[in-house]
Enzyme design. Structure first.
Site, PDB file in Angstrom:
ATOM      1  N   ASP A  31       0.838  -1.203   0.000  1.00  0.00           N
ATOM      2  CA  ASP A  31       0.000   0.000   0.000  1.00  0.00           C
ATOM      3  C   ASP A  31       0.870   1.249   0.000  1.00  0.00           C
ATOM      4  OD1 ASP A  31      -2.037  -1.718   0.139  1.00  0.00           O
ATOM      5  OD2 ASP A  31      -2.751  -1.139   2.141  1.00  0.00           O
ATOM      6  N   GLU A  33       4.020   1.677  -1.099  1.00  0.00           N
ATOM      7  CA  GLU A  33       4.634   1.946  -2.398  1.00  0.00           C
ATOM      8  C   GLU A  33       3.615   2.516  -3.383  1.00  0.00           C
ATOM      9  OE1 GLU A  33       7.893  -1.140  -3.731  1.00  0.00           O
ATOM     10  OE2 GLU A  33       6.389  -2.065  -2.448  1.00  0.00           O
ATOM     11  N   PHE A  34       2.401   1.949  -3.343  1.00  0.00           N
ATOM     12  CA  PHE A  34       1.346   2.433  -4.224  1.00  0.00           C
ATOM     13  C   PHE A  34       1.082   3.916  -3.963  1.00  0.00           C
ATOM     14  CE2 PHE A  34      -2.935   3.318  -5.602  1.00  0.00           C
ATOM     15  CZ  PHE A  34      -3.030   2.635  -6.816  1.00  0.00           C
ATOM     16  N   ASP A  35       0.944   4.268  -2.684  1.00  0.00           N
ATOM     17  CA  ASP A  35       0.659   5.662  -2.332  1.00  0.00           C
ATOM     18  C   ASP A  35       1.778   6.591  -2.797  1.00  0.00           C
ATOM     19  OD1 ASP A  35      -1.690   4.925  -1.234  1.00  0.00           O
ATOM     20  OD2 ASP A  35      -0.991   4.939   0.849  1.00  0.00           O
ATOM     21  N   SER A  80     -35.892  -6.322 -15.831  1.00  0.00           N
ATOM     22  CA  SER A  80     -35.919  -7.044 -14.575  1.00  0.00           C
ATOM     23  C   SER A  80     -35.701  -8.520 -14.893  1.00  0.00           C
ATOM     24  CB  SER A  80     -37.319  -6.807 -14.047  1.00  0.00           C
ATOM     25  OG  SER A  80     -37.451  -6.927 -12.750  1.00  0.00           O
ATOM     26  N   LEU A  81     -35.825  -9.396 -13.910  1.00  0.00           N
ATOM     27  CA  LEU A  81     -35.700 -10.835 -14.181  1.00  0.00           C
ATOM     28  C   LEU A  81     -36.945 -11.535 -13.648  1.00  0.00           C
ATOM     29  CD1 LEU A  81     -32.031 -11.489 -12.996  1.00  0.00           C
ATOM     30  CD2 LEU A  81     -32.856 -11.661 -15.342  1.00  0.00           C
ATOM     31  N   GLU A 111     -24.903 -17.862 -13.057  1.00  0.00           N
ATOM     32  CA  GLU A 111     -24.123 -16.884 -12.305  1.00  0.00           C
ATOM     33  C   GLU A 111     -24.815 -16.661 -10.979  1.00  0.00           C
ATOM     34  OE1 GLU A 111     -23.840 -13.261 -14.750  1.00  0.00           O
ATOM     35  OE2 GLU A 111     -24.067 -14.633 -16.441  1.00  0.00           O
ATOM     36  N   LYS A 113     -26.596 -14.246  -8.291  1.00  0.00           N
ATOM     37  CA  LYS A 113     -27.345 -12.997  -8.364  1.00  0.00           C
ATOM     38  C   LYS A 113     -26.796 -12.098  -7.261  1.00  0.00           C
ATOM     39  CE  LYS A 113     -32.062 -11.375  -9.047  1.00  0.00           C
ATOM     40  NZ  LYS A 113     -32.213 -10.307  -8.066  1.00  0.00           N
ATOM     41  N   ASP A 115     -26.494  -8.998  -4.905  1.00  0.00           N
ATOM     42  CA  ASP A 115     -27.555  -8.207  -4.307  1.00  0.00           C
ATOM     43  C   ASP A 115     -27.069  -6.786  -4.014  1.00  0.00           C
ATOM     44  OD1 ASP A 115     -30.076  -7.867  -3.455  1.00  0.00           O
ATOM     45  OD2 ASP A 115     -29.845  -8.888  -1.540  1.00  0.00           O
ATOM     46  N   TYR A 222     -21.898  -8.476 -15.295  1.00  0.00           N
ATOM     47  CA  TYR A 222     -22.520  -9.701 -15.787  1.00  0.00           C
ATOM     48  C   TYR A 222     -23.032  -9.651 -17.228  1.00  0.00           C
ATOM     49  CZ  TYR A 222     -26.574  -7.093 -14.098  1.00  0.00           C
ATOM     50  OH  TYR A 222     -27.488  -6.111 -13.865  1.00  0.00           O
ATOM     51  N   LYS A 285     -28.925 -18.266 -17.487  1.00  0.00           N
ATOM     52  CA  LYS A 285     -29.096 -17.597 -18.783  1.00  0.00           C
ATOM     53  C   LYS A 285     -28.834 -18.576 -19.913  1.00  0.00           C
ATOM     54  CE  LYS A 285     -27.468 -13.351 -16.711  1.00  0.00           C
ATOM     55  NZ  LYS A 285     -26.344 -12.419 -16.540  1.00  0.00           N
ATOM     56  N   LYS A 309     -34.456 -17.930  -6.854  1.00  0.00           N
ATOM     57  CA  LYS A 309     -34.264 -17.257  -5.568  1.00  0.00           C
ATOM     58  C   LYS A 309     -34.019 -18.266  -4.448  1.00  0.00           C
ATOM     59  CE  LYS A 309     -35.186 -12.797  -6.286  1.00  0.00           C
ATOM     60  NZ  LYS A 309     -35.710 -11.747  -5.577  1.00  0.00           N
ATOM     61  N   CYS A 403     -33.506   2.084  33.024  1.00  0.00           N
ATOM     62  CA  CYS A 403     -32.220   1.670  32.455  1.00  0.00           C
ATOM     63  C   CYS A 403     -31.683   0.453  33.207  1.00  0.00           C
ATOM     64  CB  CYS A 403     -31.230   2.828  32.532  1.00  0.00           C
ATOM     65  SG  CYS A 403     -29.586   2.370  31.990  1.00  0.00           S
ATOM     66  N   CYS A 406     -28.421   1.661  35.247  1.00  0.00           N
ATOM     67  CA  CYS A 406     -28.356   2.707  36.269  1.00  0.00           C
ATOM     68  C   CYS A 406     -29.722   3.051  36.847  1.00  0.00           C
ATOM     69  CB  CYS A 406     -27.700   3.961  35.701  1.00  0.00           C
ATOM     70  SG  CYS A 406     -28.775   4.877  34.586  1.00  0.00           S
ATOM     71  N   CYS A 421     -31.587   6.440  27.846  1.00  0.00           N
ATOM     72  CA  CYS A 421     -31.312   6.725  29.252  1.00  0.00           C
ATOM     73  C   CYS A 421     -30.652   8.090  29.316  1.00  0.00           C
ATOM     74  CB  CYS A 421     -30.382   5.651  29.815  1.00  0.00           C
ATOM     75  SG  CYS A 421     -29.632   6.141  31.378  1.00  0.00           S
ATOM     76  N   CYS A 427     -24.394   6.822  34.071  1.00  0.00           N
ATOM     77  CA  CYS A 427     -24.727   5.497  33.557  1.00  0.00           C
ATOM     78  C   CYS A 427     -23.447   4.821  33.036  1.00  0.00           C
ATOM     79  CB  CYS A 427     -25.753   5.670  32.447  1.00  0.00           C
ATOM     80  SG  CYS A 427     -26.363   4.143  31.764  1.00  0.00           S
TER      81      CYS A 427
HETATM   82  P1  AMP Z   1     -34.938  -7.986  -9.807  1.00  0.00           P
HETATM   83  O1  AMP Z   1     -34.547  -6.572  -9.473  1.00  0.00           O
HETATM   84  O2  AMP Z   1     -35.177  -8.844  -8.607  1.00  0.00           O
HETATM   85  O3  AMP Z   1     -35.976  -8.076 -10.864  1.00  0.00           O
HETATM   86  O4  AMP Z   1     -33.637  -8.641 -10.426  1.00  0.00           O
HETATM   87  C1  AMP Z   1     -33.066  -8.132 -11.592  1.00  0.00           C
HETATM   88  C2  AMP Z   1     -31.760  -7.532 -11.257  1.00  0.00           C
HETATM   89  O5  AMP Z   1     -30.837  -8.495 -10.774  1.00  0.00           O
HETATM   90  C3  AMP Z   1     -31.075  -6.968 -12.445  1.00  0.00           C
HETATM   91  O6  AMP Z   1     -31.495  -5.668 -12.710  1.00  0.00           O
HETATM   92  C4  AMP Z   1     -29.618  -6.986 -12.049  1.00  0.00           C
HETATM   93  O7  AMP Z   1     -29.258  -5.720 -11.568  1.00  0.00           O
HETATM   94  C5  AMP Z   1     -29.550  -7.949 -10.886  1.00  0.00           C
HETATM   95  N1  AMP Z   1     -28.525  -8.976 -11.057  1.00  0.00           N
HETATM   96  C6  AMP Z   1     -27.668  -9.368 -10.095  1.00  0.00           C
HETATM   97  N2  AMP Z   1     -26.843 -10.303 -10.516  1.00  0.00           N
HETATM   98  C7  AMP Z   1     -27.136 -10.543 -11.803  1.00  0.00           C
HETATM   99  C8  AMP Z   1     -26.588 -11.411 -12.796  1.00  0.00           C
HETATM  100  N3  AMP Z   1     -25.576 -12.248 -12.542  1.00  0.00           N
HETATM  101  N4  AMP Z   1     -27.145 -11.369 -14.029  1.00  0.00           N
HETATM  102  C9  AMP Z   1     -28.171 -10.538 -14.303  1.00  0.00           C
HETATM  103  N5  AMP Z   1     -28.726  -9.694 -13.402  1.00  0.00           N
HETATM  104  C10 AMP Z   1     -28.223  -9.692 -12.168  1.00  0.00           C
HETATM  105 ZN    ZN Z   2     -28.540   4.329  32.330  1.00  0.00          ZN
END
Ligand code: AMP
Ligand code: ZN
Length: 664
Positions: A31, A33-35, A80-81, A111, A113, A115, A222, A285, A309, A403, A406, A421, A427
């Site tokens: 770190d 050296e990088f800095d 969406s999925l 893959e 998912k 979050d 992804y 996919k 899910k 509390c 106390c 409290c 306390c």
């Molecule tokens: P949802 O919001 O539950 O409809 O899920 C869809 C979202 O999952 C997408 O908009 C992506 O942002 C997210 N996501 C997370 N991981 C992946 C993945 N490996 N491939 C595609 N979508 C993904």
């Molecule tokens: Zn207290």
């Protein structure tokens, strides 16, 4: 080597190290050296603004302020999925696909998912052009400046990338990074964030990109969209993205059958608890892109992809007792003490109950059998009660009125979820909590003294507030458990050395609620010494840049308390720093208050960094781009012509270095 070549060489080298560290998780340099190399590059860039490059590794630290995020229409919609929850769901999906595609062999890429918050990155000629949030799928917000601070997002690609494409991914916080952020927040007297996903998503919309830079965000990719792409399958797409410099988790797998898909799902349903980040499922996919095209989209989601899910893991156990925890600020958290039970790979003994409303809403009682879940939150939570198993003599929970530490009667302010409290001076956990905050690394950083010793010193009656630390003697400390002459001396010396800690950190150490590190710096700069700050009233405080109602109220309250005043007086008498240093003072004024500057070009008497610091030290703001809100453009030698034109069009005055120096 001429400076241009030197700058380019440093940029390339730093990019490679960055990639090894943040994308491959395999550091190739320390770190330190990088800095040092980054600093060298920064100095060269300051001296040679003609080499400015929006993709330079020096721009990772942020510093831009965005008031309103511009809305951008996605080149291609972000869908969406569809969700599935069982093997049968997946088999139904496969049948639908086969019906459309006919009798062909279909393979799948699985893959995880991730979050977090979805993001669309646009690259042109290998450089990050724009980053836009998903928004409603059709259009999102331009958050480029914030995304640039995320180190795993490459600003410059390598290899055989196409001239223009979009790549999609998820911005996440690792569990470790999230826990660290929360520790810091708690140390500042702020409430902890609830879960990594919402925190990641909120981070993208912070106005100050340097705050985003401090958050341990990551970007996992992804999907690539664009024309004339040099791959034919989802699986190869992921590999290409890796080669160009993107972070694509290696867990992705090619599966020939839905049986293999189910094996992948079952494997990761178990193994997900070992991952450094959260996942709520698997995305399956269709692998061949030509088939994806043929399958197309429904109104909401691609027909060629399916999310599987995971069930949030739940277990039933008995709630033995509800206890109450007192924090440094006096806030009370009810805690469920459980019959120990195995959940998501760890033994759970406690769960958070958040507050009185939560207990009332779920009608949670001691002796109940409850369902515990580990979802987005790190601390497991109780999601419901099995009323059928409720003991006959069960009584509704009466929230503690006093509390536990106390005996003071608990209060609850209007509009606040938490009881607290109010006995801050008597306390025990509040007292030791405040002293522990005072000595912590980012506050007084007292060497030779730790949290446990603070508790010991308090228990032995040697200290009851942070000012008492400065009267401790070696003789008093030696008899304590695990202390020896040497460690006692270290402690006393460490305390004495802390008298040199600068004013802004002393101010932070005092533990005024909502006054974290950054706010303490702002206040120290604005008021210059503690007397001025103590006399400031609510209106004056709110007028200070970035100080809001909540902070102002808390500051006024703190200095309105005679106990606190007495502590500050004592600390002053011991010689702690309660004014800005001579050096800080000399370089400061308010003469540029309310003015926003854009700095461009090379200057004679000082570097660009020095010039910017001068602006900030005198109360002005530095912005990187010209808008109607810019007060002045400070133009140096070799300034870019586009900046000049823009300033002229908007009527922003263009001033020279000499003009500027005359203003401060
Ligand atoms: P949802 O919001 O539950 O409809 O899920 C869809 C979202 O999952 C997408 O908009 C992506 O942002 C997210 N996501 C997370 N991981 C992946 C993945 N490996 N491939 C595609 N979508 C993904
Ligand atoms: Zn207290």
């Amino acid at each position: 080597m001429d400076y241009k070549a030197k700058i380019e060489a440093l940029r390339t080298e730093l990019r490679t190290h960055n990639h090894s560290y943040y994308v491959l998780d395999m550091p190739t340099i320390s770190d330190y050296e990088f800095d040092m190399k980054l600093k060298e590059l920064q100095q060269l860039e300051d001296a040679h603004p003609d080499c400015f490059d929006p993709s330079s590794p020096t721009l990772r630290v942020g510093g831009t302020i965005t008031k309103d995020f511009e809305t951008v229409v996605h080149g291609e919609r972000m869908y969406s999925l569809d969700n599935s929850y069982s093997k049968e769901d997946l088999e139904d999906w496969e049948k639908r696909i086969q019906r459309i595609l006919g009798d062909v062999e279909v393979q799948y890429t699985c893959e995880l998912k991730y979050d977090g918050a979805s993001i669309n990155l646009t690259y042109e000629n290998g450089r990050l052009l724009r980053a836009v949030t998903r928004g409603d799928g059709f259009q999102g917000d331009d958050v480029t400046n914030n995304i640039k601070t995320i180190k795993s997002v490459p600003l410059q690609l390598t290899g055989d990338y196409p001239p223009k494409f979009d790549i999609r991914g998820e911005i996440i916080l690792t569990l470790e990074g999230f826990a660290k952020m929360n520790q810091e927040r708690l140390a500042n007297g702020e409430e902890a964030y609830m879960n990594p996903r919402n925190t990641a998503s909120g981070s993208l919309k912070l106005q100050d990109s340097s705050l985003v830079a401090q958050r341990p965000l990551e970007c996992l990719l992804y999907s690539i969209v664009g024309k004339d792409l040099n791959f034919d399958t989802q699986f190869d797409m992921l590999e290409k993205a890796r080669q160009w410099g993107f972070k694509v988790p290696q867990v992705a797998q090619l599966c020939k059958t839905t049986k293999e898909v189910m094996d992948f799902v079952e494997l990761w349903d178990q193994k997900r608890h070992d991952l450094p980040y959260e996942t709520d499922g698997v995305v399956v996919k269709v692998n061949t892109l030509r088939y994806q095209e043929e399958l197309g989209y429904t109104a909401k989601a691609p027909r060629w992809a399916m999310a599987y899910k995971f069930k949030a893991e739940q277990v039933a156990t008995v709630l033995k007792e509800i206890t109450y925890q007192v924090g440094r600020t006096g806030a009370i958290t009810p805690v469920a003490n459980l019959e120990p039970v195995l959940l998501a790979g760890t033994t759970v003994k406690r769960a958070s109950l958040h507050n009185a409303d939560q207990i009332a809403k779920l009608d949670i009682r001691e002796g109940d059998t409850v369902f515990v879940e580990k979802g987005g939150e790190i601390i497991p939570k109780i999601i419901s009660v099995d009323v059928n198993k409720r003991p006959k003599d069960s009584q509704p929970t009466v929230y503690s009125t006093h509390c536990p530490e106390c005996e003071t009667e608990l209060l609850r302010k209007e509009g606040e979820a938490q009881h607290f409290c109010s006995n801050d001076s008597g306390c025990p956990p509040q007292i030791t909590g405040r002293i522990q905050h005072f000595i912590s690394r980012k506050a007084m950083d007292i060497e030779g003294l730790g949290g446990e010793t603070v508790e010991l010193l308090f228990k032995e009656g040697l200290i009851s507030n942070y000012a008492d630390l400065y009267e401790l003697t070696v003789e008093q400390v030696i008899p304590l458990e695990r202390m020896a002459e040497k460690s006692a001396e270290n402690l006393v010396n460490g305390v004495a050395a802390s008298k040199e800690i600068p004013f802004e950190r002393v101010l932070f150490a005092l533990g005024i609620r909502y006054v974290g590190e950054t706010v303490a710096k702002k206040l120290a700069k604005a008021y210059k010494n503690i007397e001025a700050l103590m006399q400031a009233n609510h209106e004056e405080l709110v007028a200070v840049d970035e100080i809001g109602e909540r902070i102002a109220e808390s500051v006024v309250q703190f200095f309105g308390d005679s106990t606190n005043l007495a502590l500050v007086h004592r600390l002053k008498s011991y010689g702690l720093q309660f004014t800005l240093s001579e050096e800080q003072l000399q370089n400061q004024s308010d003469s540029l208050k309310g003015k926003t500057f854009v700095v461009s070009g090379v200057f004679e008497s000082l570097s660009r960094t020095e010039l910017k610091k001068l602006i900030e030290d005198n109360g002005g703001k530095v912005s990187s781009s010209i808008s109607s809100k810019t007060s002045f453009l400070v133009a140096g030698d070799k300034m870019g012509p586009s900046k000049r034109t823009k300033a002229e069009n908007l009527g922003v005055p263009i001033i020279t270095e000499q003009d500027f120096l005359g203003m401060v």
